[in-house]
Design an enzyme around this catalytic site. Structure first.
Site, PDB file in Angstrom:
ATOM      1  N   ARG A 268      14.598 126.849  54.657  1.00  0.00           N
ATOM      2  CA  ARG A 268      13.406 126.552  53.865  1.00  0.00           C
ATOM      3  C   ARG A 268      12.402 125.875  54.793  1.00  0.00           C
ATOM      4  O   ARG A 268      12.705 125.592  55.941  1.00  0.00           O
ATOM      5  CB  ARG A 268      13.718 125.746  52.602  1.00  0.00           C
ATOM      6  CG  ARG A 268      14.844 124.792  52.624  1.00  0.00           C
ATOM      7  CD  ARG A 268      14.695 123.612  53.572  1.00  0.00           C
ATOM      8  NE  ARG A 268      13.447 122.911  53.389  1.00  0.00           N
ATOM      9  CZ  ARG A 268      12.867 122.147  54.280  1.00  0.00           C
ATOM     10  NH1 ARG A 268      13.409 121.976  55.481  1.00  0.00           N
ATOM     11  NH2 ARG A 268      11.729 121.538  54.059  1.00  0.00           N
ATOM     12  N   GLY A 269      11.184 125.640  54.264  1.00  0.00           N
ATOM     13  CA  GLY A 269      10.114 125.128  55.119  1.00  0.00           C
ATOM     14  C   GLY A 269       9.272 126.312  55.560  1.00  0.00           C
ATOM     15  O   GLY A 269       9.818 127.338  55.993  1.00  0.00           O
ATOM     16  N   ALA A 270       7.943 126.173  55.449  1.00  0.00           N
ATOM     17  CA  ALA A 270       7.054 127.324  55.631  1.00  0.00           C
ATOM     18  C   ALA A 270       7.239 128.067  56.970  1.00  0.00           C
ATOM     19  O   ALA A 270       7.483 129.282  56.984  1.00  0.00           O
ATOM     20  CB  ALA A 270       5.606 126.876  55.431  1.00  0.00           C
TER      21      ALA A 270
ATOM     22  N   ARG B 289       9.843 134.071  48.225  1.00  0.00           N
ATOM     23  CA  ARG B 289       9.198 132.808  47.833  1.00  0.00           C
ATOM     24  C   ARG B 289       7.684 133.010  47.897  1.00  0.00           C
ATOM     25  O   ARG B 289       7.174 133.505  48.901  1.00  0.00           O
ATOM     26  CB  ARG B 289       9.639 131.651  48.749  1.00  0.00           C
ATOM     27  CG  ARG B 289      11.137 131.364  48.650  1.00  0.00           C
ATOM     28  CD  ARG B 289      11.500 130.024  49.255  1.00  0.00           C
ATOM     29  NE  ARG B 289      11.094 128.924  48.408  1.00  0.00           N
ATOM     30  CZ  ARG B 289      11.100 127.643  48.808  1.00  0.00           C
ATOM     31  NH1 ARG B 289      11.480 127.334  50.032  1.00  0.00           N
ATOM     32  NH2 ARG B 289      10.715 126.679  47.982  1.00  0.00           N
TER      33      ARG B 289
ATOM     34  N   GLN C 105      14.835 117.112  49.791  1.00  0.00           N
ATOM     35  CA  GLN C 105      14.640 117.441  51.211  1.00  0.00           C
ATOM     36  C   GLN C 105      14.437 116.178  52.049  1.00  0.00           C
ATOM     37  O   GLN C 105      14.743 116.152  53.234  1.00  0.00           O
ATOM     38  CB  GLN C 105      13.421 118.367  51.393  1.00  0.00           C
ATOM     39  CG  GLN C 105      13.619 119.776  50.901  1.00  0.00           C
ATOM     40  CD  GLN C 105      13.163 119.944  49.464  1.00  0.00           C
ATOM     41  OE1 GLN C 105      13.136 119.002  48.684  1.00  0.00           O
ATOM     42  NE2 GLN C 105      12.802 121.167  49.081  1.00  0.00           N
TER      43      GLN C 105
ATOM     44  N   ASP D 275       2.374 124.223  53.167  1.00  0.00           N
ATOM     45  CA  ASP D 275       2.844 125.597  52.937  1.00  0.00           C
ATOM     46  C   ASP D 275       1.694 126.586  52.939  1.00  0.00           C
ATOM     47  O   ASP D 275       1.894 127.793  53.167  1.00  0.00           O
ATOM     48  CB  ASP D 275       3.600 125.680  51.611  1.00  0.00           C
ATOM     49  CG  ASP D 275       4.943 124.995  51.752  1.00  0.00           C
ATOM     50  OD1 ASP D 275       4.989 123.763  51.609  1.00  0.00           O
ATOM     51  OD2 ASP D 275       5.926 125.694  52.068  1.00  0.00           O
TER      52      ASP D 275
ATOM     53  N   ASN E 197       1.539 121.958  49.209  1.00  0.00           N
ATOM     54  CA  ASN E 197       2.748 121.457  49.880  1.00  0.00           C
ATOM     55  C   ASN E 197       3.745 121.010  48.809  1.00  0.00           C
ATOM     56  O   ASN E 197       3.467 121.119  47.605  1.00  0.00           O
ATOM     57  CB  ASN E 197       2.388 120.292  50.821  1.00  0.00           C
ATOM     58  CG  ASN E 197       3.527 119.917  51.755  1.00  0.00           C
ATOM     59  OD1 ASN E 197       4.146 120.799  52.363  1.00  0.00           O
ATOM     60  ND2 ASN E 197       3.850 118.656  51.871  1.00  0.00           N
ATOM     61  N   LYS E 198       4.888 120.520  49.241  1.00  0.00           N
ATOM     62  CA  LYS E 198       5.986 120.129  48.335  1.00  0.00           C
ATOM     63  C   LYS E 198       5.506 119.278  47.171  1.00  0.00           C
ATOM     64  O   LYS E 198       4.677 118.385  47.354  1.00  0.00           O
ATOM     65  CB  LYS E 198       7.033 119.381  49.155  1.00  0.00           C
ATOM     66  CG  LYS E 198       8.245 118.885  48.412  1.00  0.00           C
ATOM     67  CD  LYS E 198       8.922 119.930  47.567  1.00  0.00           C
ATOM     68  CE  LYS E 198       9.340 121.151  48.340  1.00  0.00           C
ATOM     69  NZ  LYS E 198       9.676 122.307  47.460  1.00  0.00           N
TER      70      LYS E 198
HETATM   71  O1  MRU Z   1      10.795 124.134  49.164  1.00  0.00           O
HETATM   72  P1  MRU Z   1      10.748 123.884  50.644  1.00  0.00           P
HETATM   73  O2  MRU Z   1      11.812 122.949  51.099  1.00  0.00           O
HETATM   74  O3  MRU Z   1      10.695 125.157  51.423  1.00  0.00           O
HETATM   75  O4  MRU Z   1       9.367 123.157  50.868  1.00  0.00           O
HETATM   76  C1  MRU Z   1       9.016 122.745  52.169  1.00  0.00           C
HETATM   77  C2  MRU Z   1       7.749 122.000  52.221  1.00  0.00           C
HETATM   78  O5  MRU Z   1       7.041 121.848  51.248  1.00  0.00           O
HETATM   79  C3  MRU Z   1       7.309 121.507  53.576  1.00  0.00           C
HETATM   80  O6  MRU Z   1       6.649 120.286  53.473  1.00  0.00           O
HETATM   81  C4  MRU Z   1       6.345 122.553  54.175  1.00  0.00           C
HETATM   82  O7  MRU Z   1       6.956 123.812  54.182  1.00  0.00           O
HETATM   83  C5  MRU Z   1       5.889 122.196  55.501  1.00  0.00           C
HETATM   84  S1  MRU Z   1       7.182 122.452  56.650  1.00  0.00           S
HETATM   85  C6  MRU Z   1       6.740 122.370  58.223  1.00  0.00           C
END
Ligand code: MRU
Length: 350
Positions: A54-56, A97, A202, A243, A253-254
């Site tokens: 996970r993470g963009a 996603r 996370q 994201d 973002n999250k």
């Molecule tokens: O749902 P996730 O864990 O994929 O969400 C991740 C985030 O929101 C991060 O903050 C974002 O992707 C930036 S990561 C470099």
């Protein structure tokens, strides 16, 4: 998708090895550092959906390798059928996603690279080479953002971060945590406050694990303590990842990022967003963006334990949008932009 157990400690989130993709299984952290081996693009799509990865930036590069697996594993010698198979894999990977634009960006970059090619063996090689290049570029980009952003911080600063925008959210080094790493590498002493980041945790599972692994001083707080901690004057800066960033400077973002930004503004704390240029979406408007809605189970359960009535209605958005007037600066590998964002982003991202 096979489970691979390894005792060796390393934090390479996404790795191409022996014609398969090896991912750290982030659903098992911090209790166990285990790896998942993906041998097909369906394995890859499944891993992205289940948050194994996970993470963009990390899901972007992972999807690129997914397309490489689709190409390599194809047995057809018919170019038309080959492209049909790739298009199907593209659609399945893209639909895993919806909010992080890096996923679509990575898949489109690969498709563009092969549109005019007509030799199947060559196309397979080009796709894999491009995915490997993206993985290497990701680490270099993060290091460059780290160097650019580090000067904003001083010795002794306490920095708040949300979710996980570290090594685990990228191929390596991280975006927001990349800047924090670079500050430490520059010799400044800093400490981090990480929010738990309900409901998937996370912050506590991944950011706290990652920073401890790197010997960076970190304290964990419940999401509900953000206002209190800021009001006590403990936080010098807030740094988060993204994201998707629109041309207007709206940042997706999250979930929870928006409330951190509102509270930071109230307490006059600078709020920085760190993201590579691949996270920018210059076409869409705020209302066009799909915010991923996740399972109610994430909210009503912790592990196997149910913490709310089973038939309760649940709203579980995975992301939120922070408007540009709450953001002090956006740090990218191409440079740092400040408000007014419509002007500065247009100049920076061509
Ligand atoms: O749902 P996730 O864990 O994929 O969400 C991740 C985030 O929101 C991060 O903050 C974002 O992707 C930036 S990561 C470099």
């Amino acid at each position: 998708m096979n489970k691979v157990n390894k005792s060796r400690i390393r934090l390479l989130t996404v790795e191409w090895k022996n014609n398969s993709l090896v991912l750290i299984d982030q659903t098992k952290l911090p209790a166990k550092l285990t790896y998942v081996r993906c041998r097909s693009y369906i394995d890859v799509a499944d891993a992205i959906k289940k948050l194994v990865v996970r993470g963009a930036p990390a899901i972007g590069v992972t999807a690129a390798f997914g397309l490489a697996l689709a190409a390599i594993k194809s047995k057809t010698t018919n170019l038309k059928i080959f492209f049909q198979e790739l298009t199907k894999a593209y659609e399945i990977l893209r639909s895993t996603r919806p909010t992080a634009i890096n996923l679509q960006w990575a898949l489109d970059r690969i498709m563009q690279k092969i549109t005019n090619l007509n030799d199947i063996a060559l196309i397979k090689k080009v796709i894999l080479d491009e995915a490997i290049l993206m993985a290497n570029e990701d680490i270099a980009t993060n290091k460059s953002m780290g160097i650019k952003g580090a000067y904003l911080f001083s010795d002794g600063d306490t920095i708040m971060t949300h979710c996980n925008a570290g090594s685990l959210a990228t191929v390596g080094y991280g975006t927001a945590l990349g800047v924090i790493r670079a500050v430490k590498e520059s010799g400044k002493k800093i400490s981090v406050i990480a929010t738990e980041t309900r409901p998937v945790m996370q912050g506590s599972r991944l950011t706290a694990f990652e920073l401890k692994h790197e010997n960076i001083d970190v304290n964990l707080i419940p999401d509900t303590a953000v206002g209190h901690i800021m009001a006590r004057g403990i936080v010098k800066h807030v740094v988060v990842g993204a994201d998707r960033i629109l041309r207007t400077g709206h940042v997706f973002n999250k979930i929870g990022t928006y409330q951190l930004a509102v509270l930071a503004k109230t307490h006059n704390i600078p709020f920085y967003v760190v993201a590579p240029s691949s996270t920018f979406d210059l076409k869409n408007n705020p209302n066009d963006i799909v915010i991923e809605e996740r399972s109610k189970d994430e909210v009503i359960r912790i592990g196997k334990k149910i913490l709310a009535p089973k038939n309760i209605g649940v709203i579980n958005p995975a992301f939120d949008m922070t408007p540009p007037h709450l953001i002090t600066k956006i740090i990218t590998e191409k440079g740092i932009v400040s408000p007014p964002y419509t002007k500065s982003i247009k100049k920076l991202i061509k």
